[in-house]
Design a protein around this motif. Sequence first.
Motif, PDB file in Angstrom:
ATOM      1  N   GLY A  69      49.125  47.538 -17.689  1.00 35.60           N
ATOM      2  CA  GLY A  69      49.528  48.922 -17.473  1.00 35.60           C
ATOM      3  C   GLY A  69      49.420  49.376 -16.033  1.00 35.60           C
ATOM      4  O   GLY A  69      48.926  48.662 -15.154  1.00 35.60           O
ATOM      5  N   ALA A  70      49.894  50.585 -15.803  1.00 32.64           N
ATOM      6  CA  ALA A  70      49.949  51.146 -14.456  1.00 32.64           C
ATOM      7  C   ALA A  70      48.595  51.614 -13.945  1.00 32.64           C
ATOM      8  O   ALA A  70      48.470  51.975 -12.775  1.00 32.64           O
ATOM      9  CB  ALA A  70      50.941  52.309 -14.422  1.00 32.64           C
ATOM     10  N   ASP A  71      47.575  51.615 -14.799  1.00 32.74           N
ATOM     11  CA  ASP A  71      46.249  52.071 -14.376  1.00 32.74           C
ATOM     12  C   ASP A  71      45.355  50.941 -13.878  1.00 32.74           C
ATOM     13  O   ASP A  71      44.239  51.194 -13.434  1.00 32.74           O
ATOM     14  CB  ASP A  71      45.550  52.806 -15.520  1.00 32.74           C
ATOM     15  CG  ASP A  71      46.261  54.100 -15.879  1.00 32.74           C
ATOM     16  OD1 ASP A  71      46.842  54.730 -14.971  1.00 32.74           O
ATOM     17  OD2 ASP A  71      46.251  54.474 -17.064  1.00 32.74           O
ATOM     18  N   LEU A  74      46.548  45.818 -10.317  1.00 29.31           N
ATOM     19  CA  LEU A  74      47.851  45.158 -10.198  1.00 29.31           C
ATOM     20  C   LEU A  74      48.976  46.106 -10.582  1.00 29.31           C
ATOM     21  O   LEU A  74      50.026  46.147  -9.939  1.00 29.31           O
ATOM     22  CB  LEU A  74      47.910  43.910 -11.082  1.00 29.31           C
ATOM     23  CG  LEU A  74      47.043  42.725 -10.701  1.00 29.31           C
ATOM     24  CD1 LEU A  74      47.158  41.628 -11.761  1.00 29.31           C
ATOM     25  CD2 LEU A  74      47.432  42.186  -9.343  1.00 29.31           C
ATOM     26  N   GLY A  75      48.741  46.867 -11.624  1.00 31.60           N
ATOM     27  CA  GLY A  75      49.753  47.803 -12.104  1.00 31.60           C
ATOM     28  C   GLY A  75      50.033  48.929 -11.134  1.00 31.60           C
ATOM     29  O   GLY A  75      51.179  49.340 -10.961  1.00 31.60           O
ATOM     30  N   ARG A  76      49.002  49.446 -10.498  1.00 32.40           N
ATOM     31  CA  ARG A  76      49.207  50.521  -9.516  1.00 32.40           C
ATOM     32  C   ARG A  76      50.070  50.047  -8.356  1.00 32.40           C
ATOM     33  O   ARG A  76      50.975  50.759  -7.913  1.00 32.40           O
ATOM     34  CB  ARG A  76      47.862  51.044  -9.011  1.00 32.40           C
ATOM     35  CG  ARG A  76      47.175  51.969  -9.986  1.00 32.40           C
ATOM     36  CD  ARG A  76      45.997  52.690  -9.352  1.00 32.40           C
ATOM     37  NE  ARG A  76      44.920  51.772  -8.991  1.00 32.40           N
ATOM     38  CZ  ARG A  76      43.947  51.387  -9.815  1.00 32.40           C
ATOM     39  NH1 ARG A  76      43.923  51.826 -11.062  1.00 32.40           N
ATOM     40  NH2 ARG A  76      43.005  50.559  -9.402  1.00 32.40           N
ATOM     41  N   GLU A  77      49.800  48.848  -7.871  1.00 33.42           N
ATOM     42  CA  GLU A  77      50.589  48.322  -6.760  1.00 33.42           C
ATOM     43  C   GLU A  77      52.023  48.035  -7.196  1.00 33.42           C
ATOM     44  O   GLU A  77      52.969  48.335  -6.474  1.00 33.42           O
ATOM     45  CB  GLU A  77      49.937  47.063  -6.183  1.00 33.42           C
ATOM     46  CG  GLU A  77      50.654  46.489  -4.994  1.00 33.42           C
ATOM     47  CD  GLU A  77      50.693  47.395  -3.764  1.00 33.42           C
ATOM     48  OE1 GLU A  77      51.418  47.042  -2.821  1.00 33.42           O
ATOM     49  OE2 GLU A  77      50.019  48.444  -3.728  1.00 33.42           O
ATOM     50  N   LEU A  78      52.194  47.476  -8.376  1.00 33.54           N
ATOM     51  CA  LEU A  78      53.531  47.215  -8.887  1.00 33.54           C
ATOM     52  C   LEU A  78      54.298  48.519  -9.055  1.00 33.54           C
ATOM     53  O   LEU A  78      55.466  48.624  -8.674  1.00 33.54           O
ATOM     54  CB  LEU A  78      53.465  46.443 -10.202  1.00 33.54           C
ATOM     55  CG  LEU A  78      54.799  46.068 -10.842  1.00 33.54           C
ATOM     56  CD1 LEU A  78      55.677  45.282  -9.881  1.00 33.54           C
ATOM     57  CD2 LEU A  78      54.552  45.286 -12.122  1.00 33.54           C
TER      58      LEU A  78
END
Length: 109
Positions: A69-71, A74-78
């Motif tokens: 997920g975005a949290d 890796l997800g935040r950077e993506l």
Amino acid sequence: MELLLETVALFCLKLAYETEDSSPILRDDPIMSDYEREVFGLLVRRGDVEGIQLRVAHCVDLALVAIGGADTPLGRELRRLAGEMGSIQVMEQLDTPLVALKDYLKAIQ
């Protein structure tokens, strides 16, 4: 640019669907049918920035689920990199954010 778009989609789909005990996803895999070079080529020739962004966003969303997920870090950077690509208005500006997105996806494989 078509190859770059296809590569971004491929890396996203690899994250989403490839497992250690399965065959690797390749460019000619049926799962790539909506994301192959010719499909992106048509969008590029039309200058359809929005269509390109929608296809890439769909792939990125699948990859985000696969990495937690975005949290997650890796997800935040993506999400940040995909957001940069999503804010582009003209075809000529797509290359730089696409290269950054491709490089990141390759690194986290």
